[in-house]
Design an enzyme around this catalytic site. Sequence first.
Site, short mmCIF file in Angstrom:
data_model
loop_
_atom_site.label_atom_id
_atom_site.label_comp_id
_atom_site.label_asym_id
_atom_site.label_seq_id
_atom_site.Cartn_x
_atom_site.Cartn_y
_atom_site.Cartn_z
N LYS A 44 10.97 100.85 18.52
CA LYS A 44 10.60 100.95 19.94
C LYS A 44 10.31 99.55 20.50
O LYS A 44 10.12 98.59 19.73
CB LYS A 44 9.38 101.86 20.09
CG LYS A 44 8.13 101.33 19.39
CD LYS A 44 7.05 102.41 19.26
CE LYS A 44 5.82 101.84 18.59
NZ LYS A 44 4.86 102.91 18.24
N ARG A 78 -3.74 111.57 21.82
CA ARG A 78 -2.79 110.84 22.65
C ARG A 78 -1.67 111.82 22.96
O ARG A 78 -1.75 112.58 23.90
CB ARG A 78 -2.31 109.58 21.90
CG ARG A 78 -1.70 108.53 22.77
CD ARG A 78 -1.39 107.26 21.99
NE ARG A 78 -0.41 107.45 20.93
CZ ARG A 78 0.12 106.44 20.22
NH1 ARG A 78 -0.24 105.20 20.46
NH2 ARG A 78 1.01 106.68 19.28
N TYR A 95 -6.23 71.80 30.78
CA TYR A 95 -6.90 72.44 31.91
C TYR A 95 -8.37 72.71 31.61
O TYR A 95 -8.72 73.11 30.49
CB TYR A 95 -6.23 73.77 32.23
CG TYR A 95 -4.90 73.62 32.91
CD1 TYR A 95 -4.79 72.98 34.14
CD2 TYR A 95 -3.75 74.14 32.33
CE1 TYR A 95 -3.56 72.86 34.77
CE2 TYR A 95 -2.52 74.03 32.95
CZ TYR A 95 -2.43 73.37 34.17
OH TYR A 95 -1.22 73.26 34.79
N MET A 109 1.11 77.06 30.56
CA MET A 109 2.22 78.01 30.71
C MET A 109 3.42 77.65 29.81
O MET A 109 4.00 78.50 29.16
CB MET A 109 2.67 78.08 32.17
CG MET A 109 3.71 79.15 32.43
SD MET A 109 4.24 79.23 34.15
CE MET A 109 2.79 79.88 34.94
C1 LIG Z 1 4.53 102.85 16.87
C2 LIG Z 1 4.45 104.06 16.03
C3 LIG Z 1 4.71 104.01 14.65
C4 LIG Z 1 4.88 102.69 13.91
O1 LIG Z 1 3.59 102.12 13.74
P1 LIG Z 1 3.33 100.76 12.94
O2 LIG Z 1 1.85 100.66 12.92
O3 LIG Z 1 3.98 99.69 13.75
O4 LIG Z 1 3.93 100.89 11.60
C5 LIG Z 1 4.78 105.19 13.94
N1 LIG Z 1 4.55 106.38 14.56
C6 LIG Z 1 4.27 106.48 15.87
C7 LIG Z 1 4.02 107.82 16.48
C8 LIG Z 1 4.19 105.33 16.66
O5 LIG Z 1 3.87 105.42 17.96
#
Ligand SMILES: *Cc1c(COP(=O)(O)O)cnc(C)c1O
Length: 363
Positions: free
Chosen positions: A47, A141, A259, A307
Amino acid sequence: MKTQDAIPAATSAGEPARLVIDLAALRHNYSVLAELAAGARCAAVVKADAYGLDADRIATCLRDAGCRDFFTATPEEGAAVRRALGPSVTVYVLNGYQPGTYALHARHGLTPVIGSLESLQAFHDEGSGAFALHVDTGMNRLGLNVGEALALPAAHKAGLHLVMSHLACSDLPDHPMNARQLERFHDVLKAFPGIPASLANTGGVLLGPDYHFDLVRPGVGLYGVNPASERAEPFRPVLHVDAPILQVRTVPPGETIGYGARYVAQSERTVAIAGFGYADGLPRAAWQSGTARLDGHPVPVAGMVSMDLTALDITGHEALARASGRVQFYGEDLGPVAGASGTIGYELLVRLGSRLKREYRGQ
Ligand SMILES: *Cc1c(COP(=O)(O)O)cnc(C)c1O
């Protein structure tokens, strides 16, 4: 105050900052995870453009390493992975199923991870096909709650390929939440005999075989981050940023750097100005205790990250700076820099800026 341009020997010296991604390390990490979870299939979570590293390149490399199950967050990401990999793999969409998207899923052969009774109903009303079911065991969630999952009518299980849940605290191996979620997940599975099950992200893989079930879903570990530690082990760092030194200067005692004049030189310092800043993803907060590497030697960030620029204290390493003309960020320092900046390696990965030229090695 003396200044001098860094006059570099290396041919790449003048080039802008590059993000170097080591595909051999990626394959290594995949095999580490697959071996740790030897009784299970090892999927890959790609993702958010494979955590900023380019989903096309990463998914193709992992497919060639034997991975057959890929998790994306959205149907658009899923479609891109399908285009890159063709028909031989399963592409899951983690963010659930939105009513009206059946044709989109069907066209790209996407397997939605369905997480509410309403969207499960919509999915069955709009068509049929393979889906995964997300059951919430404590994260609150996405996912059906345990009661809803246990009461699910048989008709709603047609096409069910995978029952999964997600751990809230797998980066904290001693947290009691892990065992509590594991127990709830076992309860849930009683209602789904014969259906493959999945609970573990990277942290879950590291928690041990009790957490592996039939399929594990690592993301960040593939990319060289151990979620339970600032050190990468048992993984290998996959990325580093290779940035030009644009200028080297001598800062007399009492002068300030950057800065806000936040950094005050206590003695004469030699400072290298690197062409890598918060526009490229380095957190501003890294100024407190972040480090980079000059030919392997740690060199601390000196003053507020700008930046496009970051000052590094290279006192004692002037000759090295002149010889190489480049410095390296992240790599083995990714975890420590994240910690020093009040964040986690995951966030540094997905914040890597689009201005960085991606370079892939270890094909
Ligand atoms: C992002 C995610 C993962 C992968 O998690 P990592 O901690 O990056 O290994 C697995 N399952 C779900 C549902 C996720 O949202």
